[in-house]
Design an enzyme around this catalytic site. Structure first.
Site, PDB file in Angstrom:
ATOM      1  N   ASP A 243       0.867  -1.171   0.000  1.00 41.42           N
ATOM      2  CA  ASP A 243       0.000   0.000   0.000  1.00 41.42           C
ATOM      3  C   ASP A 243       0.913   1.233   0.000  1.00 41.42           C
ATOM      4  O   ASP A 243       2.128   1.127   0.169  1.00 41.42           O
ATOM      5  CB  ASP A 243      -0.941  -0.018   1.209  1.00 41.42           C
ATOM      6  CG  ASP A 243      -2.166   0.854   0.967  1.00 41.42           C
ATOM      7  OD1 ASP A 243      -2.107   1.699   0.049  1.00 41.42           O
ATOM      8  OD2 ASP A 243      -3.171   0.717   1.670  1.00 41.42           O
TER       9      ASP A 243
HETATM   10  C1  BGC Z   1      -5.050   3.274  -0.032  1.00 38.57           C
HETATM   11  C2  BGC Z   1      -5.153   2.214  -1.120  1.00 38.57           C
HETATM   12  C3  BGC Z   1      -4.969   2.848  -2.476  1.00 38.57           C
HETATM   13  C4  BGC Z   1      -3.659   3.631  -2.513  1.00 38.57           C
HETATM   14  C5  BGC Z   1      -3.364   4.264  -3.853  1.00 38.57           C
HETATM   15  C6  BGC Z   1      -3.821   4.152  -0.207  1.00 38.57           C
HETATM   16  O1  BGC Z   1      -3.826   5.204   0.692  1.00 38.57           O
HETATM   17  O2  BGC Z   1      -5.071   2.653   1.223  1.00 38.57           O
HETATM   18  O3  BGC Z   1      -6.383   1.562  -1.038  1.00 38.57           O
HETATM   19  O4  BGC Z   1      -5.015   1.868  -3.469  1.00 38.57           O
HETATM   20  O5  BGC Z   1      -3.731   4.657  -1.530  1.00 38.57           O
HETATM   21  O6  BGC Z   1      -4.312   5.161  -4.275  1.00 38.57           O
END
Ligand code: BGC
Length: 677
Positions: A243
């Protein structure tokens, strides 16, 4: 070196990757293991609409980069089609529709120039306070798994790699960067992981790790989750990425843990750091080869497949796609209460109606975090009703803060629609800098909205409460004072049009709850949005309510329609592999409509502690008035197994099971019979 060309088979891809790995320098391999996005770009993109985040790829070895974009309520790049949020789609119980949505998303990702979609969000809704409840499909692992698999199928058809996230046990938002989830083996395997396994079996080729810890280890470093379960037990062949920004804490932790790619850019997977870890013997060359190999193999698999079509920019947010957004909004709304059949309203009998509430006029498609889609237009509830009625009926809008004007308007109209609930400030991805989202502290409506409901209901008998939100809202304080409650969710760009068509009966609502709505928050599992550590127990949602005997306000799987259905003649048959169940369902009302038929298995005779019953099958069928359909649902015997932590294996008990089929999880809505294995 061989050439990369369309139509390469698995063996050719494998040989190519092998050869590349033999020729690549360490630096070139490490470049396969990172995203290319700059941190400033990520922050700047928040709220303004986001772009595609590249992986590094390799020009020298002709390996294209992955190009990540996010979801799940559509593609997050401006102009895309904005669907209802995932929890709404879960309430449609329509996996064919979800596959069609995946199909649209896959096409739009390609038309935007992407090839990796990060929107198969399949975390379990353990507690309605969870701020990102709207991004998943519900509280039941089987339901979530079927929806995640359907979205994956649709997206990957267009040679877009799908990412299932957040692996694993990610069901608290505000504390997501620090919380440690304590969980026993059986709970992990039976409750929090089956939907991930289902998506992997469907062919989902990338996995995003969660920020939180499981059993004391960050998910991005979690050897047990990534190497033992995902890559070994489930034989996952794709790649795992982190993530954003805080998903990796050290070079050695990520690489030994089995995390193949650091996103969105290199912090711990910088060449210099990886080289040092290798020299110190903290990681091995084989681990690097494995990670780089997985990335290249997965990308090559997709870029060498023939495309089913071309992907012109004109596809993005096109009319045909918006129609699917409308269909999804119509199929997902859940009618919870409809006394005296007040809905559908008869437009020939109404002269004046009022719409109350701040949420009736705002573009409210869900949270403002990573899943936000800035779409071409959003039909608000008021706009949808105005579009539908034109000049035929006088519509009064009242924002709801002035009591006297609320009273006088409510008194003088033939029907009152209240649009109340939540928005991105109340729930969603938690973005501290922007002070938005996070977990909900209070599961009721805001006090001013409760007051508004009571006031309008005391003045007008045709009072319809439309709820907006991404999970359960407790309604005990006011629910008996209003005749109609409709759960409308965050219903996407076409939501207002769908709402009008339901209110006036052009569409018969057929959605059913993908979670339990409690009467009292004390009936739910323990939740602490700021927890450093929390224990996830075996029971939550309907399994907890049924085990503890608490009566929910509205049960899992419940929803009304403008017609009625009758169930008859439940039959069950068992062969070597499967349990085959069938039932007759008849539309006994005067209106055509959809019924969602649910199949549960009961474990009363089990020798171990098991839920009262579990969802193991469902289907959505359309029935004309008086039409009768013979509905068959199969359950594989494997699907009845429990995970025995002592033998470390899945076991199917040789006992008599109860099979239930019907229109909700409530005992009174189900027929039952028994079968023995
Ligand atoms: C979120 C993810 C997401 C990523 C990219 C993160 O803060 O937890 O779900 O895919 O950002 O956008």
């Amino acid at each position: 070196m061989n050439e990369i060309k369309k139509g390469m088979n698995e063996e050719e891809i494998e040989n190519y990757v092998k050869e590349v790995l033999e020729h690549m320098s360490l630096k070139e391999k490490v470049y396969q293991m990172i995203g290319n996005g700059l941190i400033l770009k990520v922050l700047k993109d928040r709220g303004v609409g986001r772009r595609v985040y590249d992986g590094a790829g390799s020009k020298k070895f002709k390996i294209p980069s992955f190009k990540f974009t996010d979801g799940p309520r559509g593609v997050v790049i401006p102009g895309s089609t904005c669907f209802p949020v995932s929890i709404a789609r879960g309430a449609s119980w329509d996996v064919n529709l979800e596959q069609n949505i995946g199909n649209v998303i896959g096409k739009e990702v390609r038309a935007h120039g992407g090839n990796l979609f990060g929107g198969v969000c399949i975390n379990l809704l353990r507690h309605p306070s969870w701020g990102r409840a709207q991004e998943t499909y519900g509280e039941d692992p089987f339901l979530i798994g079927e929806f995640g698999a359907a979205l994956t199928r649709g997206v990957q058809k267009h040679n877009v790699m799908a990412t299932a996230k957040h692996f694993a046990a990610n069901s608290i938002e505000t504390a997501r960067f620090k919380v440690n989830v304590k969980i026993d083996e059986r709970t992990l395997r039976e409750v929090y992981l089956p939907h991930f396994k289902r998506c992997v079996e469907e062919g989902c080729v990338t996995i995003m790790t969660a920020y939180n810890k499981v059993r004391g280890e960050y998910c991005g470093h979690n050897k047990y989750l990534l190497r033992n379960i995902l890559k070994s037990d489930w034989n996952f062949q794709g790649f795992v990425h982190s993530d954003w920004m805080r998903g990796v804490k050290s070079t050695m932790g990520g690489i030994t843990g089995g995390l193949d790619v650091e996103m969105p850019r290199a912090k711990y997977y910088k060449y210099r750091k990886v080289k040092k870890a290798l020299q110190q013997g903290n990681i091995s060359q084989a681990m690097i080869d494995e990670a780089a190999g997985r990335v290249m193999r997965t990308i090559l698999h997709y870029v060498t497949k023939e495309d089913p079509q071309t992907y012109e920019p004109a596809l993005i947010g096109c009319e045909e796609h918006c129609k699917i957004a409308l269909e999804a909004a119509e199929k997902s709304m859940v009618l919870l209460k409809n006394e005296q059949n007040i809905l559908p309203l008869n437009k020939n009998k109404i002269k004046r109606m009022a719409i109350f509430g701040r949420l009736a006029i705002i573009k409210n498609t869900g949270d403002h975090g990573s899943s936000n889609v800035s779409t071409k237009y959003v039909i608000t509830p008021l706009k949808g009703i105005q579009n539908y009625l034109g000049d035929s009926i006088q519509i009064l809008y009242n924002e709801g803060s002035d009591k006297e004007s609320v009273k006088s308007v409510a008194k003088e109209v033939d029907a009152a629609i209240l649009i109340v609930g939540l928005d991105h400030k109340d729930e969603g991805e938690f973005i501290r800098e922007l002070k938005i989202g996070g977990d909900r502290e209070n599961l009721s409506l805001h006090d001013n909205e409760i007051e508004l409901i009571k006031l309008v209901a005391s003045e007008n008998q045709n009072c319809v409460v439309v709820l907006i939100g991404g999970s359960a809202i407790i309604m005990e304080e006011w629910k008996d004072q209003v005749p109609v409650i409709l759960m409308a969710w965050y219903s996407g760009m076409e939501g207002g049009n769908a709402l009008a068509r339901i209110i006036f009966g052009d569409v018969n609502p057929g959605g059913k709850l993908p979670f339990t709505i409690p009467k009292d928050p004390n009936h739910l599992p323990f939740f602490d949005k700021d927890a450093d550590e929390i224990e996830y127990g075996y029971y939550h949602g309907y399994t907890l309510f049924e085990k503890s005997g608490f009566e929910p306000a509205f049960a899992f799987g419940f929803g009304l329609t403008y017609t009625s259905f009758n169930y008859n003649n439940l039959q069950v048959d068992v062969n070597d592999e499967k349990v085959l169940a069938s039932v007759e369902v008849k539309n006994t009302g005067k209106t055509a409509g959809d019924e969602i038929i649910q199949l549960y298995i009961g474990f009363e005779q089990s020798q171990i502690d098991r839920p009262v019953k579990l969802l193991k099958g469902f289907t959505r069928v359309h029935l004309e008035p008086n039409e009768n359909k013979h509905v068959m649902i199969e359950v594989s015997k494997e699907n009845l197994a429990w995970y025995n932590p002592n033998s470390k294996s899945w076991e199917v008990e040789q006992i008599t099971y109860t099979l239930y089929m019907g229109g909700s999880s409530r005992a009174k809505d189900l027929l039952s019979t028994q079968f023995t294995l």
